[in-house]
Design a protein around this motif. Structure first.
Motif, short mmCIF file in Angstrom:
data_model
loop_
_atom_site.label_atom_id
_atom_site.label_comp_id
_atom_site.label_asym_id
_atom_site.label_seq_id
_atom_site.Cartn_x
_atom_site.Cartn_y
_atom_site.Cartn_z
N GLY A 119 -0.48 -61.27 64.39
CA GLY A 119 -1.29 -61.64 63.31
C GLY A 119 -0.53 -62.71 62.71
N VAL A 120 0.18 -63.73 63.31
CA VAL A 120 0.78 -64.94 63.08
C VAL A 120 -0.32 -65.96 63.18
CG1 VAL A 120 2.50 -66.56 63.40
CG2 VAL A 120 3.03 -64.26 63.36
N PRO A 121 -0.49 -66.93 62.33
CA PRO A 121 -1.48 -68.05 62.50
C PRO A 121 -1.31 -68.89 63.63
CG PRO A 121 -0.99 -67.98 60.32
CD PRO A 121 -0.12 -66.87 60.92
N ILE A 122 -1.91 -69.28 64.66
CA ILE A 122 -1.71 -70.07 65.78
C ILE A 122 -1.30 -71.37 65.60
CG2 ILE A 122 -2.57 -70.69 68.04
CD1 ILE A 122 -4.30 -68.08 67.68
N SER A 123 -1.91 -71.59 64.34
CA SER A 123 -1.51 -73.14 63.80
C SER A 123 -0.20 -73.29 63.48
CB SER A 123 -2.29 -73.45 62.42
OG SER A 123 -2.20 -72.28 61.67
N THR A 124 0.53 -72.18 63.05
CA THR A 124 2.03 -72.24 62.90
C THR A 124 2.75 -72.69 64.21
OG1 THR A 124 1.80 -70.51 61.36
CG2 THR A 124 3.88 -70.73 62.13
N TYR A 125 2.40 -71.81 65.17
CA TYR A 125 3.04 -72.10 66.59
C TYR A 125 2.58 -73.47 67.10
CZ TYR A 125 4.25 -67.30 67.61
OH TYR A 125 4.76 -66.16 67.63
N ILE A 126 1.52 -73.88 66.94
CA ILE A 126 1.02 -75.28 67.22
C ILE A 126 1.94 -76.39 66.56
CG2 ILE A 126 -0.71 -77.14 67.30
CD1 ILE A 126 -2.58 -74.75 67.76
N ALA A 127 2.18 -76.14 65.23
CA ALA A 127 3.01 -76.90 64.33
C ALA A 127 4.29 -76.87 64.79
CB ALA A 127 2.88 -76.54 62.86
N GLN A 128 4.92 -75.77 65.10
CA GLN A 128 6.40 -75.53 65.78
C GLN A 128 6.61 -76.34 67.20
OE1 GLN A 128 7.16 -71.52 65.55
NE2 GLN A 128 7.68 -71.55 63.69
N ARG A 129 5.27 -75.82 68.06
CA ARG A 129 5.64 -76.29 69.46
C ARG A 129 5.05 -77.54 70.11
NH1 ARG A 129 6.99 -72.32 73.35
NH2 ARG A 129 7.33 -70.31 72.33
N PHE A 130 4.22 -78.21 69.00
CA PHE A 130 3.29 -79.63 69.70
C PHE A 130 4.50 -80.63 69.45
CE2 PHE A 130 0.73 -83.14 69.13
CZ PHE A 130 0.35 -83.20 70.69
N PRO A 131 5.17 -80.60 68.34
CA PRO A 131 6.09 -81.77 68.25
C PRO A 131 7.38 -81.96 69.41
CG PRO A 131 6.09 -80.64 66.28
CD PRO A 131 5.19 -79.84 67.26
N ALA A 132 7.69 -80.58 70.14
CA ALA A 132 8.57 -80.67 71.18
C ALA A 132 8.15 -81.03 72.27
CB ALA A 132 8.95 -79.23 71.45
N THR A 133 6.63 -80.66 72.42
CA THR A 133 5.88 -81.15 73.61
C THR A 133 5.69 -82.77 73.45
OG1 THR A 133 4.85 -79.31 73.94
CG2 THR A 133 3.46 -81.03 74.73
N LEU A 134 5.28 -82.99 72.24
CA LEU A 134 4.95 -84.60 72.14
C LEU A 134 6.41 -85.29 72.47
CD1 LEU A 134 2.62 -86.63 71.36
CD2 LEU A 134 3.55 -86.28 68.71
N GLU A 135 7.35 -84.74 71.84
CA GLU A 135 8.53 -85.97 72.09
C GLU A 135 8.86 -85.81 73.56
OE1 GLU A 135 12.32 -83.84 70.37
OE2 GLU A 135 12.45 -86.09 69.36
N LEU A 136 8.76 -84.87 74.30
CA LEU A 136 9.09 -84.86 75.65
C LEU A 136 8.22 -85.79 76.60
CD1 LEU A 136 10.58 -83.96 78.19
CD2 LEU A 136 9.56 -81.84 78.11
N ALA A 137 6.77 -85.74 75.97
CA ALA A 137 5.87 -86.67 76.56
C ALA A 137 5.96 -87.91 76.47
CB ALA A 137 4.42 -85.90 76.22
N ILE A 138 6.26 -88.14 75.24
CA ILE A 138 6.31 -89.70 75.00
C ILE A 138 7.87 -90.35 75.74
CG2 ILE A 138 7.16 -91.32 73.04
CD1 ILE A 138 5.77 -89.51 71.06
N SER A 139 9.00 -89.42 75.68
CA SER A 139 10.05 -89.83 76.62
C SER A 139 9.78 -89.85 78.14
CB SER A 139 11.09 -89.10 76.16
OG SER A 139 11.03 -87.97 76.25
N GLY A 140 9.15 -88.93 78.46
CA GLY A 140 8.75 -88.83 79.98
C GLY A 140 7.74 -89.89 80.47
#
Lengths: 338, 548
Positions: free
Chosen positions: A90-111
């Motif tokens: 019952g947790v909005p998936i947008s919450t997860y995307i908001a939490q998780r995507f910055p981590a992915t983006l940060e790693l993607a940019i540096s990689g």
């Protein structure tokens, strides 16, 4: 630029049917794959059958498939990515995307930066030393890097720099209790914005090993591509003309690099999709709490809505990047007109 | 054209050689499972023999923070919906029930309740709370809070709610310190059920009608949650209002890892002090040889077993099921596939419970091939007319060792010379569905208890209807009657006698072949003491101390 604007608008519109087709495929594949999300979470737990039915109803899995398909589609069009079926339900998936995507983006940019830096350096060096042992060694490097299995390389780096030398942290994004106040979700940027230097140091140290792993693997293709482009450019008439005019060698190489770089830009756009694929393995290896680990974890539990949402989101990002690359390509090469 | 040479070929080759050397050293360390270079190898503990239980020591020096690594995840911090072992561990540390387990044992002792009485018919249980109890934010805790929390679980009807609804008809608070339970049926093991998180009183901030997955308000346990970043970090600090002694540490930080190998390296690199649920058997072996690391064995109550479908050919033949039970060699499975991380189990009831009877050992022995061949011959099979059996397993849900366990069982069954086994696997989602719909004939499963009583290891497996989830179609009226009788029998000796009959019947009918009890391990840095391993499989953090 009027033509370019029109072209970009058409390209942007093409993204919509692409995402729709992808959504349909993902929807069908998830339903064809055996396994019930409710049962997958409960496993062997001895829950009364009526309660199981209740859980299924709450997750909307009791509705006919076409209803599930269109309901979810319309919700996505309204910007609602739905809620998780499995834990915590019952947790909005947008919450997860908001939490998780910055981590992915940060790693993607540096990689990505690491891969470009290594790729540019090795590619240019190989071209300049064409036919020498250096060229052969770098050719070997490019192939080796390209075929290296990310978890293996990651583990070796973890052992050497984390366990053996104890120089760098081996997992996660930051040391306990140091996470900066969230502004963008990118720890490095948030640390700078909030003046939290301890967080900045810790987040950069945590980024080094996963970025290096991802960057090394991705750099192989750049090395080869740039080397070949540059060899071609260096043998062209205008470069010979530069030599005959006595222009300094370093400057000539710079001109050659600029020319050889253009096809690499296109490849960078394509590479971004590959980068996101590599992210899944890198995130798993370094316990990086990003979208990659989220998708893998949700796949195991057949969390339909989470997987659908994450893939649509990724498709949108890849579409957006390819659009930016197209625009960048046109800007870099004045000959290109639309 | 002239070219300046940046670095020479020799230098470049030198660099490549250095890189290769670094990679080789790393690969060597990875394969030997070591960490920092050690000149002398001191075996501090061994996975099969160690039982390091250091008693709690309170020193005058400042308490240190403890960092614990896990590969599990927190699912739902609200006890109205939490239904997995690790999340329950967090709840056991941040909340408390009326009763609780004495550390390191299965003995139930007073928790928030000082004492209790039970009516002669076993249906009314009355508990007296300790006076002046408070939640971790200082709010007073009364009997009404206990009642509200339990009714909330019933009202929300989340995953674990059946632990309340199956037993409790009503619960009331006649005064601020008294809680009275009216049970649906007399229940001899109600205290075990009462010790589970759905019965824990929760802070008044928890809403009555819905669960809050990331709830941080907690209850009245030794700790309160200071911070929770899902899948990254969970911080616990001592609850200043806890009625009991303060924890021996200043803070507990839980860090979440994606896999056991990374967690092991985190321990070796000093990022964490304790590696807990769940290390791989190979990691345990490697860590036990590592200086500066203590490996502590935890006697566990999770069991693994082979399910046999009694309505599907060929396992619908009793003789076939008995032959399979005889042919399986548990000792070999544990030593080979699990590297010692298990204990042979000859009943569904764990060995740590007084009701345990090793009936399968008595009836069939362990790896008794001659008996297996005899039973197979009686069933009409021979070396030329082999029994064809499909054995199912799920490759990742029970860890990386599962394929080896299945392969060993195949080898053991085929060693009879009269069985041909085909191995099949399915991912967890499909596997559970296959099992529940009775589509598999022989398949491996595991069980983590809901409450620690023989009932939870027998009724859900053997009682008609209660075992629908298992999918092996087993039903025996005599078994049902015995199980129902055990549920209402309060006297332990009499109850154990009933369970002896249950286990005998199980060994005769063989709808399930018990295999082994799993063992859990805690690997901790040598600066850590005060870990109390418990058969509840719950690690209580308050006794753990770190020497700075």
């Amino acid at each position: 630029m009027g033509g370019l604007a029109r072209y970009l608008i058409i390209r942007a519109l093409v993204i919509i049917p692409s995402i729709l087709i992808l959504y349909t495929l993902v929807f069908i594949i998830l339903r064809i794959l055996p396994g019930d999300p409710i049962l997958a979470v409960l496993g062997t737990k001895n829950i009364p059958p009526d309660q199981l039915e209740n859980l299924r109803r709450m997750a909307g899995l009791d509705k006919p498939l076409y209803v599930q398909y269109f309901e979810y589609l319309f919700n996505v069009l309204r910007g609602d990515f739905g809620v998780t079926i499995t834990f915590p339900s019952g947790v909005p998936i947008s919450t997860y995307i908001a939490q998780r995507f910055p981590a992915t983006l940060e790693l993607a940019i540096s990689g990505f930066i690491v891969s470009i830096v290594i790729g540019l350096g090795t590619g240019t060096l190989a071209a300049i030393r064409k036919g020498t042992k250096t060229d052969a060694a770098l050719k070997f490097y490019s192939i080796a890097a390209y075929v290296t299995f990310i978890p293996l390389l990651g583990m070796v780096l973890q052992y050497v720099f984390g366990v053996y030398l104890k120089w760098l942290p081996i997992a996660q994004r930051i040391d306990p209790g140091l996470a900066p106040r969230t502004i963008t979700g990118l720890y490095v940027l948030d640390s700078v914005l909030t003046g939290n230097w301890a967080a900045l140091k810790s987040s950069i140290l945590h980024l080094i090993l996963p970025s290096l792993t991802l960057g090394i693997v991705l750099s192989g293709a750049y090395t080869r591509l740039l080397r070949n482009n540059m060899v071609e450019v260096l043998s062209s008439d205008f470069i010979r003309n530069y030599y005959s005019r006595g222009i300094r060698e370093r400057k000539i190489y710079w001109y050659a690099l600029k020319n050889a770089f253009l096809p690499v830009v296109t490849y960078m756009g394509l590479q971004f999709a590959i980068l996101l694929g590599g992210m899944v393995l890198t995130e798993s290896t370094f316990s990086w709490p990003g979208m990659g680990t989220f998708i893998v974890e949700r796949l195991e539990y057949r969390d339909y809505t989470s997987i659908q949402a994450a893939i649509i989101f990724f498709a949108f990002i890849v579409g957006l990047i390819s659009l930016i690359v197209d625009a960048l390509y046109a800007l870099l090469d004045p000959r290109i007109r639309y | 054209m002239s070219r300046k040479r940046g670095i020479s070929s020799a230098a470049l080759i030198g660099i490549v050689v250095v890189i290769l050397a670094v990679v080789a050293v790393g690969a060597y360390l990875a394969t030997r499972g070591g960490g920092a270079p050690t000149t002398t190898t001191t075996t501090t503990t061994s996975p099969t023999t160690t039982q390091t239980t250091t008693q709690t020591t309170t020193t005058a020096q400042a308490k240190a923070a403890i960092v614990i690594g896990v590969t599990d995840k927190v699912t739902d911090l609200d006890p109205a919906n939490a239904y997995d072992f690790f999340t329950w561990e967090i709840l056991y540390n941040t909340m408390e029930g009326l009763v609780k387990y004495k550390p390191g044992t299965l003995e139930i002792v007073p928790g928030l309740a000082e004492n209790w009485t039970v009516s002669s018919d076993g249906t009314i249980w009355t508990f007296k709370l300790r006076p002046n109890l408070k939640f971790s934010d200082g709010t007073p805790l009364t009997a009404n809070d206990v009642v509200r929390s339990i009714k909330r679980v019933i009202n929300i009807n989340g995953d674990p709610s059946w632990l309340v609804t199956s037993f409790v008809k009503d619960v009331e608070a006649p005064d601020n310190l008294t809680v009275v339970f009216h049970l649906k049926i007399p229940c001899s093991y109600f205290l075990s059920v009462l010790a589970t998180p759905p019965y824990f009183p929760v802070n008044p901030n928890y809403p009555n009608d819905r669960y809050v997955s990331d709830a941080l308000w907690g209850g009245a346990g030794p700790y309160k949650i200071a911070n929770f970043t899902r899948d990254q970090e969970l911080d616990l600090v001592p609850n200043p209002y806890y009625y009991g002694p303060a924890p021996n540490n200043s803070k507990v930080i839980i860090r979440f890892y994606k896999d056991a190998s990374t967690m092991r390296m985190a321990l070796l690199s000093g990022e964490i002090d304790i590696a807990w649920r769940t290390l791989l058997p190979a990691d345990i072996v490697a860590l036990s040889k590592q200086s500066g690391i203590n490996v502590i064995s935890v006697p566990s109550t999770f069991i693994r077993y082979l399910v046999l479908n009694v309505n599907m050919s060929p396992t619908n033949n009793l003789l076939v099921r008995q032959a399979i039970a005889a042919a399986i060699n548990r000792t070999q499975i544990i030593s080979t596939a699990l590297m010692g991380a298990g204990t042979p189990l000859y009943s569904l009831i764990p060995t740590s419970m007084s009701a345990y009877k090793p009936v399968f050992l008595t009836y069939y022995g362990d790896g008794n091939l001659s008996l297996a061949r005899q039973l197979l011959s009686q069933a009409g099979y021979s070396e030329t007319n082999k029994l064809q059996l499909t054995l199912w397993y799920t490759p990742t849900h029970y860890g990386d060792t599962e394929a080896s366990v299945a392969t060993l069982i195949k080898q053991e069954l085929e060693a009879t010379g009269m069985i041909a086994v085909t191995l099949q696997s399915a991912e967890w989602g499909q596997y559970v569905q296959n099992a529940r719909s009775g589509q598999m004939g022989a398949y491996l499963l595991g069980w983590y208890p809901d409450y620690l009583d023989p009932d939870d290891y027998t009724t859900p497996f053997l009682h008609t209807g209660d075992n629908k989830w298992l999918g092996n179609q087993y039903s025996n009226p005599q078994m049902d009657k015995l199980l129902e009788q055990a549920q209402v029998t309060v006297d332990e000796a009499a109850r154990n006698q009933i369970y002896a009959q249950v286990q005998n019947l199980l060994a005769h009918d063989v709808p399930i072949v018990p295999l082994f009890e799993g063992k859990l391990y805690i690997a901790a840095s040598s600066s850590i003491s005060g870990i109390v391993p418990s058969p509840t499989m719950i690690l209580m953090y308050n006794s753990i101390t770190k020497t700075k």
